[in-house]
Design a protein around this motif. Structure first.
Motif, short mmCIF file in Angstrom:
data_model
loop_
_atom_site.label_atom_id
_atom_site.label_comp_id
_atom_site.label_asym_id
_atom_site.label_seq_id
_atom_site.Cartn_x
_atom_site.Cartn_y
_atom_site.Cartn_z
N LEU A 1 1.06 -1.10 0.24
CA LEU A 1 0.13 -0.17 0.04
C LEU A 1 0.86 0.99 -0.15
N ASP A 2 1.98 0.75 0.88
CA ASP A 2 3.05 2.83 1.18
C ASP A 2 3.50 2.93 -0.42
N GLN A 3 4.17 1.62 -1.31
CA GLN A 3 4.94 2.20 -2.50
C GLN A 3 3.15 2.39 -3.49
N THR A 4 2.72 1.81 -3.37
CA THR A 4 1.31 2.18 -3.90
C THR A 4 0.88 3.58 -3.76
N PHE A 5 0.27 4.53 -2.53
CA PHE A 5 0.18 5.58 -2.98
C PHE A 5 0.67 6.55 -2.96
N ARG A 6 2.72 6.21 -3.14
CA ARG A 6 3.41 7.52 -3.47
C ARG A 6 3.46 7.04 -4.90
N THR A 7 3.08 6.20 -5.18
CA THR A 7 3.32 5.84 -7.14
C THR A 7 2.61 7.33 -7.36
N LEU B 1 -2.67 0.99 9.79
CA LEU B 1 -4.16 1.01 9.53
C LEU B 1 -3.34 1.13 8.36
N PRO B 2 -4.22 1.03 7.06
CA PRO B 2 -4.27 1.77 5.78
C PRO B 2 -4.48 3.27 5.97
N GLN C 1 -2.84 8.86 5.32
CA GLN C 1 -2.33 10.30 5.37
C GLN C 1 -0.49 10.84 5.35
N ALA C 2 -0.06 9.44 5.71
CA ALA C 2 1.43 9.91 5.86
C ALA C 2 1.53 10.36 4.24
N VAL C 3 1.16 9.43 3.15
CA VAL C 3 2.32 9.94 2.14
C VAL C 3 1.39 10.62 0.82
N GLY D 1 -5.07 17.08 1.13
CA GLY D 1 -6.94 17.82 0.34
C GLY D 1 -7.48 15.94 -0.67
N TRP D 2 -6.51 15.25 -0.76
CA TRP D 2 -6.87 13.84 -1.13
C TRP D 2 -8.13 13.20 -0.07
N ARG D 3 -9.02 12.52 -1.31
CA ARG D 3 -9.95 11.80 -0.75
C ARG D 3 -10.07 9.99 -0.97
N GLY D 4 -10.60 9.39 -0.34
CA GLY D 4 -10.53 8.22 -0.58
C GLY D 4 -11.43 7.65 0.95
#
Length: 344
Positions: free
Chosen positions: A94-100, A129-130, A135-137, A141-144
């Motif tokens: 998940l972390d790498q996907t969010f960074r991408t 947690l996901p 939130q860290a990456v 203003g992101w929505r999810g």
């Protein structure tokens, strides 16, 4: 009833669950499934079947499949205000996907497209947690939100009835996810309790491992019922300590998901527990290719609980068996030897 306006849905991750959700979305809206593996993408597109993860299940011919991530994201550019990204990747990725996505979406003018994740668990190395990873990456203003509930991928892909919950603090995210997936055999309910939905999805896997161990030891259905009930109390106690709402755990993503995963024959977490209860070593089980999120996140859950000073006796017993060499019978005996107390 009016037919909802068409959305564009990009599902990233072509494992069993990503494929199943892509199939469900494709029955209602233009949908593209992205697979990291080019050979898998090509074979799935050609056969209209994910032979690696969902063999024997026919996928809608309208479902597009690609291994080109830029193309998958560009698929949403036709109308970014009606686009949705669903992540079918595990917590570990998940972390790498969010960074991408944080890097690519703004460049494609897709920064406002909602991102919905479907993984269940805590990150092993950080106990996050996901939503905490997001939130860290992701940029401000992101929505999810998180999509979860009692569901086996094969049944969803086959079009059998299922009920899920989309949890988000943004009503627009909830509404768009419902528009993308709700209808026919699939019901999607809304919640604002992201923490509760995520905690229920994570800890039910650990309790399911415990139930599998008990079944492997042939302790009977009474024992399984006790583990499910006390497991739900454990999940609720931990979730509330993190800020979740107690009522969430009596719903689909709490009790519903727990019962399914602790008793269903398609549950990988329960199967791992069954193997352990029958005497197999965890290393041998994992080496055979059987994976279960409950094994991956059990220690992360316990570490987070200890930080919060929350008692999780079933989770502690599972960790003792999985990682500390404690015999399953000994772990069960330690649970039975606990002092009597009020139920609630």
């Amino acid at each position: 009833m009016d037919t909802p306006a068409a959305l564009r849905v990009a599902v990233l991750g072509a494992g069993s669950w990503g494929t199943a959700l892509a199939a469900a979305a494709a029955r209602r809206h233009p949908t593209l499934l992205w697979a990291r593996d080019a050979a898998l993408a090509q074979a799935t597109a050609h056969a209209h079947e994910n032979q690696r993860y969902l063999p024997g299940v026919s996928l809608p011919e309208s479902l597009g499949v690609s291994s080109d991530l830029d193309a998958a994201l560009a698929f949403l550019q036709n109308d970014p205000t009606r686009g949705l990204i669903i992540l079918g990747v595990p917590v570990a990725g998940l972390d790498q996907t969010f960074r991408t996505l944080a890097h690519r979406l703004p460049a494609l003018h897709l920064a406002d497209v909602p991102i919905v994740w479907t993984c269940k668990g805590f990150e092993e190395s950080t106990s996050r947690l996901p939503h905490e990873i997001a939130q860290a990456v992701l940029p401000e203003g992101w929505r999810g939100g998180v999509l979860s509930g009692p569901s086996f991928a094969r049944e969803v892909a086959q079009g059998l009835p299922v009920a899920l919950t989309i949890a988000s603090t943004e009503s627009a995210v909830r509404e768009m996810t419902i528009a993308a997936l709700h209808g026919g055999p699939m019901r999607v309910y809304a919640s604002a309790d992201v923490i509760g939905v995520e905690v229920g999805g994570a800890l039910k896997n650990v309790i399911a491992v415990a139930c599998g161990i008990a079944d492997g030891l042939r302790l009977g259905t009474n024992a399984r019922a006790a583990l499910i009930t006390r497991g739900l109390a454990e999940i609720t106690r931990f979730g509330q300590a993190l800020g979740a709402q107690a009522e969430t755990f009596s719903g689909l993503t709490g009790l519903g998901d727990l019962v399914l995963t602790a008793t269903g024959d398609l549950s990988r977490n329960r199967r791992v527990g069954l193997e352990i209860g029958a005497g197999r070593a965890l290393a041998d089980i994992l080496a055979s290719g059987m994976t279960a999120e409950g094994v991956r996140c059990a220690r992360a859950v316990l570490a987070r609980a200890r930080q919060l000073r929350v008692e999780l006796p079933i989770t502690e017993a599972v960790c003792a068996v999985l990682f500390d060499g404690v015999a399953p019978v000994t772990a069960v005996s330690s649970l039975l030897a606990r002092e009597a107390r009020h139920e609630s």
